[in-house]
Design a protein around this motif. Structure first.
Motif, mmCIF file in Angstrom:
data_model
loop_
_atom_site.group_PDB
_atom_site.id
_atom_site.type_symbol
_atom_site.label_atom_id
_atom_site.label_comp_id
_atom_site.label_asym_id
_atom_site.label_seq_id
_atom_site.Cartn_x
_atom_site.Cartn_y
_atom_site.Cartn_z
ATOM 1 N N ALA A 151 55.422 -9.530 -96.089
ATOM 2 C CA ALA A 151 55.399 -9.490 -94.625
ATOM 3 C C ALA A 151 55.731 -8.079 -94.163
ATOM 4 N N ILE A 152 54.863 -7.510 -93.349
ATOM 5 C CA ILE A 152 55.069 -6.137 -92.860
ATOM 6 C C ILE A 152 55.077 -6.191 -91.336
ATOM 7 N N THR A 153 56.129 -5.629 -90.712
ATOM 8 C CA THR A 153 56.329 -5.846 -89.279
ATOM 9 C C THR A 153 56.459 -4.535 -88.499
ATOM 10 N N PRO A 154 56.162 -4.578 -87.180
ATOM 11 C CA PRO A 154 56.185 -3.363 -86.356
ATOM 12 C C PRO A 154 57.535 -3.139 -85.677
ATOM 13 N N PHE A 155 57.620 -2.021 -84.923
ATOM 14 C CA PHE A 155 58.918 -1.636 -84.340
ATOM 15 C C PHE A 155 59.259 -2.349 -83.044
ATOM 16 N N ASN A 156 58.245 -2.864 -82.331
ATOM 17 C CA ASN A 156 58.489 -3.179 -80.915
ATOM 18 C C ASN A 156 59.272 -4.467 -80.672
ATOM 19 N N LYS A 179 58.967 -6.040 -95.359
ATOM 20 C CA LYS A 179 59.043 -4.577 -95.146
ATOM 21 C C LYS A 179 59.074 -4.367 -93.626
ATOM 22 N N PRO A 180 60.305 -4.212 -93.059
ATOM 23 C CA PRO A 180 60.376 -3.994 -91.608
ATOM 24 C C PRO A 180 59.985 -2.566 -91.239
ATOM 25 N N ALA A 181 59.719 -2.333 -89.951
ATOM 26 C CA ALA A 181 59.332 -0.993 -89.491
ATOM 27 C C ALA A 181 60.473 0.001 -89.717
ATOM 28 N N GLU A 182 60.126 1.198 -90.128
ATOM 29 C CA GLU A 182 61.155 2.193 -90.465
ATOM 30 C C GLU A 182 61.987 2.618 -89.248
ATOM 31 N N THR A 229 51.002 -10.788 -94.696
ATOM 32 C CA THR A 229 51.011 -11.103 -93.270
ATOM 33 C C THR A 229 51.521 -9.863 -92.561
ATOM 34 N N PHE A 230 50.674 -9.313 -91.712
ATOM 35 C CA PHE A 230 50.948 -7.996 -91.118
ATOM 36 C C PHE A 230 50.863 -8.061 -89.605
ATOM 37 N N THR A 231 51.835 -7.467 -88.924
ATOM 38 C CA THR A 231 51.725 -7.232 -87.485
ATOM 39 C C THR A 231 51.915 -5.745 -87.266
ATOM 40 N N GLY A 232 50.957 -5.134 -86.567
ATOM 41 C CA GLY A 232 51.045 -3.692 -86.332
ATOM 42 C C GLY A 232 49.725 -3.161 -85.822
ATOM 43 N N SER A 233 49.475 -1.889 -86.112
ATOM 44 C CA SER A 233 48.299 -1.226 -85.542
ATOM 45 C C SER A 233 47.023 -1.620 -86.283
ATOM 46 N N PRO A 234 45.878 -1.590 -85.582
ATOM 47 C CA PRO A 234 44.610 -1.909 -86.220
ATOM 48 C C PRO A 234 44.311 -0.996 -87.420
ATOM 49 N N LYS A 235 44.735 0.275 -87.319
ATOM 50 C CA LYS A 235 44.452 1.235 -88.403
ATOM 51 C C LYS A 235 45.106 0.762 -89.707
ATOM 52 N N LEU A 239 43.572 -1.037 -93.352
ATOM 53 C CA LEU A 239 43.911 -0.536 -94.696
ATOM 54 C C LEU A 239 44.383 -1.682 -95.606
ATOM 55 N N ILE A 240 45.282 -2.517 -95.033
ATOM 56 C CA ILE A 240 45.837 -3.619 -95.835
ATOM 57 C C ILE A 240 44.724 -4.582 -96.223
ATOM 58 N N ARG A 241 43.841 -4.876 -95.264
ATOM 59 C CA ARG A 241 42.714 -5.771 -95.548
ATOM 60 C C ARG A 241 41.874 -5.211 -96.709
ATOM 61 N N GLU A 252 47.928 -9.471 -87.170
ATOM 62 C CA GLU A 252 48.215 -9.534 -85.726
ATOM 63 C C GLU A 252 48.220 -8.088 -85.245
ATOM 64 N N LEU A 253 47.150 -7.688 -84.557
ATOM 65 C CA LEU A 253 46.982 -6.260 -84.264
ATOM 66 C C LEU A 253 47.059 -5.971 -82.765
ATOM 67 N N GLY A 254 46.430 -4.898 -82.336
ATOM 68 C CA GLY A 254 46.618 -4.415 -80.968
ATOM 69 C C GLY A 254 45.737 -5.087 -79.935
ATOM 70 N N GLN A 379 41.218 2.293 -75.025
ATOM 71 C CA GLN A 379 42.097 2.132 -76.194
ATOM 72 C C GLN A 379 43.379 1.387 -75.807
ATOM 73 N N GLU A 380 44.208 1.120 -76.800
ATOM 74 C CA GLU A 380 45.481 0.453 -76.513
ATOM 75 C C GLU A 380 46.507 1.511 -76.096
ATOM 76 N N VAL A 381 47.011 1.424 -74.844
ATOM 77 C CA VAL A 381 47.961 2.439 -74.371
ATOM 78 C C VAL A 381 49.314 2.284 -75.080
ATOM 79 N N GLY A 407 40.678 -8.401 -78.418
ATOM 80 C CA GLY A 407 40.617 -9.728 -77.809
ATOM 81 C C GLY A 407 41.829 -10.575 -78.180
ATOM 82 N N LEU A 408 43.030 -10.135 -77.764
ATOM 83 C CA LEU A 408 44.224 -10.918 -78.097
ATOM 84 C C LEU A 408 44.463 -11.968 -77.006
ATOM 85 N N GLN A 409 44.875 -11.538 -75.827
ATOM 86 C CA GLN A 409 45.051 -12.487 -74.722
ATOM 87 C C GLN A 409 44.572 -11.832 -73.433
HETATM 88 P P1 NAD Z 1 52.216 0.455 -87.375
HETATM 89 O O1 NAD Z 1 50.923 -0.102 -87.817
HETATM 90 O O2 NAD Z 1 52.375 1.929 -87.306
HETATM 91 O O3 NAD Z 1 53.398 -0.073 -88.319
HETATM 92 C C1 NAD Z 1 53.595 -1.425 -88.581
HETATM 93 C C2 NAD Z 1 54.200 -1.594 -89.946
HETATM 94 O O4 NAD Z 1 53.265 -1.137 -90.921
HETATM 95 C C3 NAD Z 1 55.484 -0.808 -90.172
HETATM 96 O O5 NAD Z 1 56.378 -1.595 -90.926
HETATM 97 C C4 NAD Z 1 55.014 0.373 -91.002
HETATM 98 O O6 NAD Z 1 56.020 0.895 -91.828
HETATM 99 C C5 NAD Z 1 53.925 -0.280 -91.840
HETATM 100 N N1 NAD Z 1 52.925 0.653 -92.420
HETATM 101 C C6 NAD Z 1 52.591 1.886 -92.006
HETATM 102 N N2 NAD Z 1 51.642 2.404 -92.831
HETATM 103 C C7 NAD Z 1 51.375 1.453 -93.766
HETATM 104 C C8 NAD Z 1 50.479 1.364 -94.869
HETATM 105 N N3 NAD Z 1 49.670 2.364 -95.194
HETATM 106 N N4 NAD Z 1 50.463 0.222 -95.601
HETATM 107 C C9 NAD Z 1 51.272 -0.807 -95.280
HETATM 108 N N5 NAD Z 1 52.147 -0.772 -94.258
HETATM 109 C C10 NAD Z 1 52.196 0.337 -93.498
HETATM 110 O O7 NAD Z 1 52.531 -0.220 -85.953
HETATM 111 P P2 NAD Z 1 53.747 0.044 -84.976
HETATM 112 O O8 NAD Z 1 53.575 1.388 -84.335
HETATM 113 O O9 NAD Z 1 55.037 -0.277 -85.641
HETATM 114 O O10 NAD Z 1 53.482 -1.110 -83.898
HETATM 115 C C11 NAD Z 1 52.580 -0.963 -82.846
HETATM 116 C C12 NAD Z 1 51.312 -1.767 -83.071
HETATM 117 O O11 NAD Z 1 51.622 -3.115 -83.398
HETATM 118 C C13 NAD Z 1 50.469 -1.858 -81.808
HETATM 119 O O12 NAD Z 1 49.122 -1.655 -82.140
HETATM 120 C C14 NAD Z 1 50.702 -3.273 -81.331
HETATM 121 O O13 NAD Z 1 49.675 -3.817 -80.543
HETATM 122 C C15 NAD Z 1 50.830 -3.996 -82.621
HETATM 123 N N6 NAD Z 1 51.508 -5.283 -82.409
HETATM 124 C C16 NAD Z 1 50.754 -6.417 -82.478
HETATM 125 C C17 NAD Z 1 51.355 -7.654 -82.255
HETATM 126 C C18 NAD Z 1 50.565 -8.931 -82.334
HETATM 127 O O14 NAD Z 1 51.177 -9.978 -82.466
HETATM 128 N N7 NAD Z 1 49.258 -8.896 -82.258
HETATM 129 C C19 NAD Z 1 52.710 -7.716 -81.984
HETATM 130 C C20 NAD Z 1 53.441 -6.525 -81.913
HETATM 131 C C21 NAD Z 1 52.827 -5.311 -82.139
#
Ligand code: NAD
Length: 477
Positions: A151-156, A179-182, A229-235, A239-241, A252-254, A379-381, A407-409
């Motif tokens: 499980a990899i999670t974002p900062f917000n 692996k929580p956000a740094e 299971t990843f929540t974070g940026s589309p970029k 990569l993970i996919r 779960e992306l942007g 883009q996503e602000v 197309g999230l909500q």
């Molecule tokens: P991020 O993608 O930069 O980081 C998310 C996680 O991925 C962090 O734990 C980071 O350390 C890790 N990561 C970074 N590079 C990696 C790699 N190469 N391989 C594997 N893991 C890696 O995202 P962020 O800046 O922390 O969060 C903002 C993004 O998250 C926004 O795009 C936001 O929309 C999205 N988000 C989506 C949801 C949702 O439920 N859809 C919820 C919250 C945030």
């Protein structure tokens, strides 16, 4: 030996033990920019060790009722320690303390719902006998845990989004590597101490801190991990996919969330909700209201009202009870927002309010006279900026909302049943909120996007489906 909840130095949590590391990272209070916690830096061999422990734990019995009990105990411990967790979230994210308390409350609920779902994992009877030649057969399905889940999670939303992964994964009977956000690992590490106190079997939860670009590839290259299971940026999601290959990946992306305010909407209520859901956590929310489409008949009134609401937002120290908006996660992000707003202004957008950066703070900003190709629309602000546009007819605004890679909500303020039904059928998103903004979410609803916003659903019941495999048993009687 487990530490108290007020000691903020952490090792890695592997196989039920805390392992100190020589190399460490500091976690900054995002308002004061001073370090308030220290975390361990994961090395490649730690990933291999954690996966080994997770795999070993997975092969030991852990009944549904035991999973239920542990998750419920952690939910209760979280409630007992709500203030400590809220302060940590306010510091590590820069989120106002009132919002941080809300996040802790929701996190406890997410774990409670996960506990309940642990007792309801089941398949279904399949009437195979309806097929000619199968009259003598009976069939049913059962769901089995996938094994080790990374499980990899974002900062917000550093605590509740962790709970949305650990809760269902444990409820389903899996072992987890988190692996929580740094930028924001502290609340997740404190939560880990609660799992320890609650008696989670060793190895069922392992927590690795460090930089995503280092730890991520070590995780994806480990073939003993069954699912990501990843929540974070589309970029990073992409990569993970790519790296996960044929293994299951939930993303779960942007989003650049849209909300429509139709001509029959309650102007005051909708303006109030739009302002609230655009600037929550300084706009760093994946369903934050970003694009607002207002019917031309009520445009002026709505704009005045939303400006009024926005200009009342009090910026400051997240730990101050009066504060309604804190800093961005870092200055780089605040500068990026400044540049995007400047680009929009250069292309003809009007800054109705805000448009000011002060160090790591960016003031709540409303833009009008926008066009769909500006970054603030396209883009996503992920910051405190709303782009307001106007429309004449229903088909036109549905096309505008759908003109997005995401197309999230989406949100729609109207009591017009015909428009609601058309929007329901034609707006391409994972969730449509009627008489509310795109920012509405409760933790047990199915939550996830279409298009570049991701694949798979969260909400404990739906995440459990993602984290289990369905097997059909056919009996020739
Ligand atoms: P991020 O993608 O930069 O980081 C998310 C996680 O991925 C962090 O734990 C980071 O350390 C890790 N990561 C970074 N590079 C990696 C790699 N190469 N391989 C594997 N893991 C890696 O995202 P962020 O800046 O922390 O969060 C903002 C993004 O998250 C926004 O795009 C936001 O929309 C999205 N988000 C989506 C949801 C949702 O439920 N859809 C919820 C919250 C945030």
């Amino acid at each position: 030996m487990s530490k108290t909840l007020t000691d903020y130095t952490f090792g890695l949590f592997i196989g039920g033990d805390w392992r100190e590391k020589i190399q460490t990272d500091e976690v900054l209070n995002k308002y004061t920019q001073e370090a308030f916690a220290e975390t361990a830096v994961t090395e490649k061999e730690d990933v291999a060790h954690a996966v080994k422990c997770a795999k070993a734990a997975f092969s030991s019995p852990f009944s549904m009722y035991e999973r239920y009990e542990v998750l419920l105990r952690v939910a209760q411990l979280l409630k007992n320690n709500q203030e400590e967790f809220a302060k940590v979230i306010a510091k590590e994210v820069g989120k106002p303390i009132s919002e941080a308390r809300g996040e802790v409350g929701r996190s406890a609920l997410t774990l409670e719902i996960s506990a309940e779902e642990a007792k309801r994992i089941h398949g279904e009877e399949i009437p195979v006998e309806a097929s000619p030649g199968s009259e003598n057969r009976k069939a049913f399905t059962r769901r089995y845990p996938v094994g080790v889940v990374a499980a990899i999670t974002p900062f917000n939303v550093p605590l509740n989004l962790v709970c949305h992964k650990i809760g269902p994964a444990i409820a389903a009977g899996n072992s987890v590597i988190l692996k929580p956000a740094e930028q924001t690992p502290v609340s997740a590490l404190l939560l880990t101490r609660l799992f320890e106190q609650a008696g989670l079997p060793k190895g069922r939860l392992n927590v690795l801190t460090g930089k995503g670009e280092e730890v991520g590839p070590w995780l994806t290259s480990n073939q003993d991990i069954a699912m990501f299971t990843f929540t974070g940026s589309p970029k990073v999601g992409q990569l993970i996919r790519e790296q996960a290959g044929l293994r299951n990946v939930a993303l779960e992306l942007g989003n650049n969330s849209a909300t429509i305010v139709h001509k029959d909407a309650d102007i005051n209520k909708s303006a109030q909700l739009v302002a609230q859901k655009s600037f929550n956590n300084a706009g760093q929310v994946c369903i934050s209201v970003q694009r607002v489409y207002v019917h031309e008949d009520i445009y002026d009134q709505f704009l005045n009202r939303v400006k009024l609401e926005t200009e009342q937002i009090k910026l400051g120290d997240p730990l101050d009870e009066e504060t309604q908006m804190g800093p961005m996660i870092d200055e780089k992000e605040a500068i990026r927002i400044e540049e995007w707003v400047q680009e929009a202004a250069d292309l003809g957008a009007q800054i109705e309010t805000g448009g000011v950066r002060e160090g790591v703070f960016y003031h709540p900003t409303i833009l009008t006279h926008v066009n769909p190709d500006m970054k603030v629309c396209r883009q996503e602000v992920f910051g405190p900026v709303i782009a307001i546009d106007t429309y004449k007819d229903e088909n036109e605004v549905i096309a505008q909302v759908n003109d997005s890679e995401y197309g999230l909500q989406a949100g729609l303020f109207t009591n017009d049943l015909g428009f609601t039904m058309k929007a329901m059928d034609q707006i391409h998103v994972g969730g449509l909120m009627v008489n509310d903004t795109s920012g509405y979410r409760v933790d047990h609803m199915p939550y996830g996007g279409v298009k570049k916003s991701g694949t798979g659903k969260e909400g404990p019941r739906y995440a459990i489906e993602e984290m289990t495999e369905e097997k059909i048993i056919v009996i020739n009687t």
